[in-house]
Design a protein around this motif. Sequence first.
Motif, short mmCIF file in Angstrom:
data_model
loop_
_atom_site.label_atom_id
_atom_site.label_comp_id
_atom_site.label_asym_id
_atom_site.label_seq_id
_atom_site.Cartn_x
_atom_site.Cartn_y
_atom_site.Cartn_z
N SER A 254 0.83 -1.20 0.00
CA SER A 254 0.00 0.00 0.00
C SER A 254 0.87 1.25 0.00
N SER A 255 0.30 2.37 -0.45
CA SER A 255 1.07 3.62 -0.58
C SER A 255 1.60 4.13 0.74
N ASP A 256 0.94 3.80 1.86
CA ASP A 256 1.43 4.24 3.17
C ASP A 256 2.41 3.24 3.79
N ALA A 260 0.68 -5.19 3.09
CA ALA A 260 1.22 -5.90 1.93
C ALA A 260 0.19 -6.91 1.44
N TYR A 261 0.18 -7.13 0.13
CA TYR A 261 -0.72 -8.09 -0.49
C TYR A 261 0.13 -9.07 -1.29
N ALA A 262 -0.05 -10.37 -1.02
CA ALA A 262 0.75 -11.40 -1.68
C ALA A 262 -0.17 -12.40 -2.37
N VAL A 263 0.15 -12.72 -3.60
CA VAL A 263 -0.59 -13.73 -4.35
C VAL A 263 -0.15 -15.11 -3.90
N VAL A 296 -1.50 -5.75 -8.39
CA VAL A 296 -1.17 -4.34 -8.19
C VAL A 296 -2.31 -3.71 -7.41
N ILE A 297 -1.97 -2.65 -6.65
CA ILE A 297 -2.95 -1.96 -5.81
C ILE A 297 -3.20 -0.58 -6.38
N SER A 298 -4.45 -0.15 -6.42
CA SER A 298 -4.79 1.18 -6.92
C SER A 298 -4.20 2.25 -6.01
N THR A 303 -8.59 -0.92 -4.24
CA THR A 303 -8.82 -1.99 -5.20
C THR A 303 -7.53 -2.74 -5.48
N ALA A 304 -7.62 -4.06 -5.50
CA ALA A 304 -6.50 -4.90 -5.91
C ALA A 304 -6.83 -5.54 -7.25
N TYR A 305 -5.90 -5.45 -8.19
CA TYR A 305 -6.08 -6.05 -9.51
C TYR A 305 -5.19 -7.29 -9.59
#
Length: 321
Positions: A254-256, A260-263, A296-298, A303-305
């Motif tokens: 995330s921008s801050d 974290a987002y992991a596939v 990727v995160i907006s 939103t997560a793509y």
Amino acid sequence: MSRKISQINALLVGLLTAGLSIPALAQSVPYPTYQPGANKNGAQGPDYPSTLSEPWVVSDGTIITPAGTTVYLGTTTRAKAIAMNPKPLANGDYAAAVLQMGAPYPVTVFDVKTGAVLSKYEFDAASSTNYDDDGSQGGIAFTPDGLHLLFSQDGDYGPGGSFVTLANFNLTTGKLTDDVQVSVPMDINSTGKLTNVTCYTSKGYNSDGLPTGPPVVGVSPPGTTGSFAIPCGYPYSLFSDETNTSYPTSIAISSDGSTAYAVLMNNDTLAKITGVAGTPSKPTEVRVGNVPNSVVISPDGKTAYVSNEAGRIATANDFQL
């Protein structure tokens, strides 16, 4: 036909006789020894007229000259993904980290201006009982403040055999140090079947191959790797190399810098990890499409793509004949 054969035999005999009677013609110049890696002189590798200052030899013997500055990672490794630190080092240069497989360490950090290796990430085996020294096929990212590096690991060390690792990064020295491994285990039941997969079948098919009755939950026909069948609902890794891993790959932050987002490719999920800069949370997972690969995160973080190699989730209206 017999005359042609006799002419060929005579020619062979003539060549052999000449070779025996003239020793100088039988002697040949030995081929040079080509060693994989950088070759700067004839004793080390290719010796031929060239304007190339540092030709390289790859494992199949091909001679190449890479453009730009070459960063040498060793001969027993596969470089899989690269992340650049958004913040400069103390000397004004920038650092990048490369995720590796097959090496004694999962990550190498280097100076992008000079190509100099700054550090190689190694776990403290004495204080970590579940550490893994190998990276994944993808998934590496710096936090926006440049102080942390996150990367995926797909090893097989028991039920928790896959991780997203958070390492500390020193902007003065360019060194990585141990922080924490966040376990992202494979989501399977006691029989090894994925818990979030539903298999469908039909009550029968007519001569045109169309279902004759409504679908019911059951055992769908198996998938295949091209070499062997995989029963519906079972992960590929358990039937290929018996690896107990969720296959974490792409990572987005995330921008801050807090989340974290992991596939997780084998789980068909996207894992969310909060508290990246402090104490990370136990991941929560959301079901996405089949075999997710990247995320990727907006900019607004809402939103997560996610890309999926194997398409959408099957429904009761999908039939495999």
